[in-house]
Enzyme design. Structure first.
Site, short mmCIF file in Angstrom:
data_model
loop_
_atom_site.label_atom_id
_atom_site.label_comp_id
_atom_site.label_asym_id
_atom_site.label_seq_id
_atom_site.Cartn_x
_atom_site.Cartn_y
_atom_site.Cartn_z
CG HIS A 159 -1.44 1.35 1.48
ND1 HIS A 159 -0.57 2.17 2.61
CD2 HIS A 159 -2.52 2.19 1.22
CE1 HIS A 159 -1.35 3.25 2.81
NE2 HIS A 159 -2.32 3.46 1.90
N GLY B 39 -16.83 10.91 -0.79
CA GLY B 39 -16.21 10.49 -1.89
C GLY B 39 -16.95 9.27 -2.64
#
Length: 304
Positions: free
Chosen positions: A108, A261
């Site tokens: 990540h 979002g």
């Protein structure tokens, strides 16, 4: 460039997304990223790029977002109550790569910039981000390379930067309810602004530019390692920890959901296949036990 240059940050982050996707496509050799542009009703939008069912990556998501609004979400003001009610802009690149082969680690990375946008006050701004590695069947030399590259990204900016950001990463990516780290760490930083905009931006770029230098050699070394059903089952089980962290603790996930979002883009970090098993324990002396015994705790990997 002494003033806050939002356009320069956006140009860098967009170019970083393009560069990472291009190199990952070359490495995978079989699949291409799908491009999905989206808009946010409250202001702004972004572009999600997702590669699925590749030769190397079962799923890889690399997203760019640039959103703005009338007030910051609670996740962004939790430690900054003075920003409640402020207009804001937030932009970033976030990625999670889930390989097919259990001997290739999941990884990540995230690089982001926040600023207030107020008519009567000077803007408050900061950078944040970092990268971390989540192996299933770890190799010590891979972990060493990962941290050596992380340190190289930080060294030009001070002797203590790597140590501080490495420690911060160990603390942040810690699953308290499991009493274990998510993986072998890396770098994590937030609220970066004390050195001024130029230096803070330069440090963020250094870490962003070193991410693939840290990860790609590990993928190339392990992508053809033989594996079977046992290794895939363990990979799927350990992916459950990834899901637990993202949904319980991850600030980026919370910010994305709280700011309205796009849900699909926010949750593209989750693995395509995962499983949980009640009270599972690794067999003593097994390769799976090696992960638990030697890697899922904070450790000074570069200590001589």
């Amino acid at each position: 460039m002494s003033d806050v240059d939002i356009k320069a940050v956006e140009e860098y982050l967009r170019s970083l997304q393009i560069r990472i996707c291009s190199l990952l496509e070359d490495l995978d050799g079989a699949a291409k990223f799908q491009h999905d542009r989206w808009g946010r009703p409250g202001g702004g939008g972004g572009e999600s790029r997702v590669l699925k069912r590749g030769a190397v990556f079962e799923q890889a998501g690399v997203g760019f977002s640039h959103v703005y609004g009338d007030q910051m979400p609670p996740s962004a003001t939790k430690t900054r109550p003075e920003l409640v009610g402020k207009r804001f802009q937030a932009m970033g690149v976030s990625l999670v790569l889930h390989p097919e082969n259990p001997y290739v680690p999941t990884t990540h990375a995230n690089f982001r910039f926040f600023t207030t946008d107020s008519d009567d006050d000077a803007p408050i701004w900061w950078f944040g981000g970092g990268f971390d590695l989540t192996p299933y069947y770890p190799f010590h030399e891979d972990v060493l390379h990962w941290h050596q590259t992380a340190k190289a990204a930080c060294d030009p900016f001070g002797d203590d930067v790597y140590d501080r950001y490495k420690h911060w990463c160990d603390e942040y990516f810690f699953l308290k309810h499991r009493n274990e780290t998510r993986g072998v760490g890396g770098l994590f930083f937030d609220d970066l602004n004390e050195s001024g905009f130029d230096k803070s931006f330069e440090l963020t770029r250094s870490i962003g530019d070193q991410f693939l230098n840290a990860y790609l050699p590990i993928v190339k070394a392990r992508r053809k390692h033989n594996y079977g059903e046992r290794q895939r089952e363990f990979q799927h089980y350990r992916r459950g920890r990834y899901v637990e962290f993202n949904l319980i603790y991850d600030r980026g996930t919370l910010f994305g959901l709280q700011s309205g979002g796009r849900t699909e883009s926010i949750l593209m970090s989750l693995p395509p296949r995962v499983r949980w098993e009640y009270d599972w324990k690794p067999e003593p002396g097994s390769p799976e036990a090696d992960l638990y015994d030697n890697y899922l705790r904070p450790r000074d990997w570069l200590k001589k």
